[in-house]
Design a protein around this motif. Structure first.
Motif, PDB file in Angstrom:
ATOM      1  N   THR A  72     -22.440  54.321  98.473  1.00 54.70           N
ATOM      2  CA  THR A  72     -21.634  55.730  98.616  1.00 54.70           C
ATOM      3  C   THR A  72     -20.904  55.714  97.662  1.00 54.70           C
ATOM      4  N   VAL A  73     -19.802  55.122  97.152  1.00 57.74           N
ATOM      5  CA  VAL A  73     -19.225  55.514  96.029  1.00 57.74           C
ATOM      6  C   VAL A  73     -19.893  54.893  94.204  1.00 57.74           C
ATOM      7  N   LEU A  74     -21.083  54.673  94.637  1.00 58.82           N
ATOM      8  CA  LEU A  74     -22.000  54.769  93.145  1.00 58.82           C
ATOM      9  C   LEU A  74     -22.448  54.411  92.909  1.00 58.82           C
ATOM     10  N   GLU A  75     -24.106  55.679  92.551  1.00 59.82           N
ATOM     11  CA  GLU A  75     -25.041  56.180  93.304  1.00 59.82           C
ATOM     12  C   GLU A  75     -25.777  55.032  92.822  1.00 59.82           C
TER      13      GLU A  75
ATOM     14  N   PHE B 249     -23.549  49.425  87.330  1.00 58.31           N
ATOM     15  CA  PHE B 249     -22.349  48.790  87.540  1.00 58.31           C
ATOM     16  C   PHE B 249     -22.732  48.926  88.634  1.00 58.31           C
ATOM     17  N   GLY B 250     -22.952  50.281  90.394  1.00 56.70           N
ATOM     18  CA  GLY B 250     -23.552  49.899  91.697  1.00 56.70           C
ATOM     19  C   GLY B 250     -24.551  48.668  91.602  1.00 56.70           C
ATOM     20  N   ARG B 251     -25.464  48.915  91.177  1.00 55.24           N
ATOM     21  CA  ARG B 251     -26.930  47.912  91.382  1.00 55.24           C
ATOM     22  C   ARG B 251     -26.117  46.443  91.080  1.00 55.24           C
ATOM     23  N   GLN B 252     -25.537  46.157  90.478  1.00 57.58           N
ATOM     24  CA  GLN B 252     -25.143  44.999  89.621  1.00 57.58           C
ATOM     25  C   GLN B 252     -24.372  44.707  91.245  1.00 57.58           C
ATOM     26  N   LEU B 253     -23.651  45.356  91.297  1.00 59.21           N
ATOM     27  CA  LEU B 253     -23.072  44.696  92.609  1.00 59.21           C
ATOM     28  C   LEU B 253     -23.359  44.360  93.941  1.00 59.21           C
ATOM     29  N   VAL B 254     -24.598  45.727  93.959  1.00 58.69           N
ATOM     30  CA  VAL B 254     -25.148  45.202  95.205  1.00 58.69           C
ATOM     31  C   VAL B 254     -26.268  44.171  95.251  1.00 58.69           C
ATOM     32  N   GLY B 255     -26.765  43.584  93.716  1.00 56.62           N
ATOM     33  CA  GLY B 255     -27.834  42.416  94.151  1.00 56.62           C
ATOM     34  C   GLY B 255     -26.889  41.077  94.112  1.00 56.62           C
ATOM     35  N   GLN B 256     -25.307  41.265  93.500  1.00 57.72           N
ATOM     36  CA  GLN B 256     -24.882  40.017  94.026  1.00 57.72           C
ATOM     37  C   GLN B 256     -24.788  40.259  95.820  1.00 57.72           C
ATOM     38  N   ALA B 257     -24.195  40.478  95.836  1.00 62.60           N
ATOM     39  CA  ALA B 257     -24.463  41.066  97.406  1.00 62.60           C
ATOM     40  C   ALA B 257     -25.203  40.439  97.705  1.00 62.60           C
TER      41      ALA B 257
END
Length: 455
Positions: free
Chosen positions: A118-121, A126-134
């Motif tokens: 919802t913050v990084l589409e 960068f958003g996909r990298q963060l979601v990947g870590q999560a």
């Protein structure tokens, strides 16, 4: 009902490209509503750092209790969990029977996975990298949960409404394993290949996701996919075996080229390595007689692991350095290395053996043996020493990865737990391979049922 996501941060507005010490800074400053917290890319990154914080707490002691406490390489003089695990007299009030910390990690991951987009589409790298870590950290938590308890509640959404089911039932472990695989595949495709420097060891990279996939596929006995994911790790230029004269540095200093993923600690955020292994006669675990007798002559690792001069060694100095004698009960700031290259190479060797590819298996096995000063084994030599090639590989994992949290899972995964542990503590029932569910979880959730052996 609104849940809050407690995120402990030293500096809120950090960049993912900042130094590794920033991630390890853990001064609690506040708690945030998850829905109101995720507004900027810095918030998204902070949310992921909060998951790492939960991982630090989860594995501080449990990596050893779950991975070593019930196996044959350790012995104990301590009451409580260490004694009950070694005697195979588990009960529903064991500290290690709690899954609270794992589900705290999963909860933080679920918030991040939901709100980062919802913050990084979705098309934001960068958003996909963060979601990947999560997703990788969620997968790591569920992988431990499945191996410890079997069927466990599979929760993939954060709790934010009274309309949600707050009393989830246990999901079939195969469904959980499938979700773990999906999460790790996403992570392997979307996490960064490299962060640079020490960050490559304490943040989830693509290589770390592939290492976790290798473990997952070996647990599922999916040997072709295990070989495939392991090959990606071995081809990754971030990783290389360290020479034997640097072997101790893997554990005493951390951040070596052999490390794939380690849980970072420092003088602020510490773990229980000293209590587990370093307090002499007061430590939780010390090397068992059978472990000490299992070394081949000339193995260069032996006196780097424990004091061979003692008739009955009472400490494990592998994680602190040869000659370590400080018996302070203070918490440790050493990193905990969960996955490293030698581990993946030996899993790959095992997978090749299962596929009938003995030459490939022996080549990998001998690479690890040679580093330790041991001669090559051919199939006849492996059979003569250990009974067969698979047993030779499992023995090498016992020595090379000693006390790193793999032994119990190796015994269960290969179907050897009862064979090895029955003479030691009478283990004789496959249902007993699982832990009991803690009584607190059963009391709070009427839809949970105890594992059959403990009913």
């Amino acid at each position: 009902m609104k849940n809050t996501l407690k995120i402990f941060l030293g500096i809120l507005l950090l960049s993912i490209y900042s130094c590794s010490d920033d991630l390890l800074q853990r001064d609690p400053i506040s708690s945030f509503s998850a829905q109101g917290f995720y507004k900027t890319s810095s918030d998204a990154q902070a949310g992921v750092y909060g998951i790492y914080d939960a991982v630090q707490a989860t594995f501080s002691t449990n990596f050893s209790l779950w991975g070593e406490g019930r196996a044959d390489a350790v012995n104990t003089n301590q009451a409580g969990d260490p004694f009950l695990l070694q005697q195979n007299t588990l009960n529903s009030i064991l500290a290690s029977a709690r899954w609270n910390n794992l589900y705290e990690t999963i909860s933080r991951a679920n918030y991040a996975i939901k709100y980062i987009p919802t913050v990084l589409e979705d098309d934001n790298e960068f958003g996909r990298q963060l979601v990947g870590q999560a997703r990788a950290l969620r997968a790591l938590s569920y992988f431990y949960a499945v191996r410890v308890w079997g069927d466990v509640p599979l929760i993939l959404e954060p709790y934010e409404s009274v309309q949600q089911n707050i009393f989830p039932e246990r999901s079939d472990k195969e469904l959980v394993l499938n979700q773990i695989e999906a999460d790790l595949i996403f992570a392997s495709e979307n996490c960064r290949a490299s962060f640079g420097g020490e960050r490559n060891r304490i943040l989830i990279t693509r290589g770390a996701a592939e290492a976790m996939l290798t473990h997952l596929y070996m647990w599922k006995k999916d040997y072709p996919n295990a070989i495939g994911s392991a090959e990606k790790v071995l081809a990754n230029n971030l990783y290389a075996l360290v020479p034997m004269n640097d072997w101790s540095r893997i554990f005493t200093q951390g951040y070596t080229n052999e490390s794939i993923f380690e849980i970072g600690y420092n003088e602020v955020q510490r773990n229980s390595l000293r209590v587990l292994y370093a307090l002499g006669s007061d430590s939780n675990f010390f090397p068992s007689q059978s472990f000490r007798n299992s070394f081949e002559d000339g193995d260069l690792r032996q006196d780097l692991i424990y004091d061979v001069a003692e008739t009955q060694p009472r400490k494990i100095w592998k994680f602190f350095g040869q000659g370590f004698s400080d018996e302070s009960p203070d918490p440790s700031d050493k990193n905990i290395v969960l996955f490293r290259l030698a581990d993946i190479m030996l899993l790959k060797a095992e997978a090749h053996h299962q596929m009938g590819q003995t030459a490939e298996a022996l080549s990998l096995l001998n690479t690890i043996r040679n580093r330790a000063g041991l001669a090559n084994l051919d199939e006849a030599g492996a059979t003569n020493l250990y009974g067969d090639v698979e047993s030779a590989i499992l023995h090498e994992r016992l020595i090379e990865l000693s006390f790193e949290g793999h032994r119990w899972f190796d015994l269960v995964r290969t179907g050897k737990a009862i064979e090895v542990m029955n003479p030691i503590n009478g283990l004789n029932d496959e249902r007993n391979l699982l832990w009991p569910i803690h009584e607190d979880a059963l009391n709070r959730n009427p839809n949970l049922s105890q594992n059959l052996f403990y009913q």
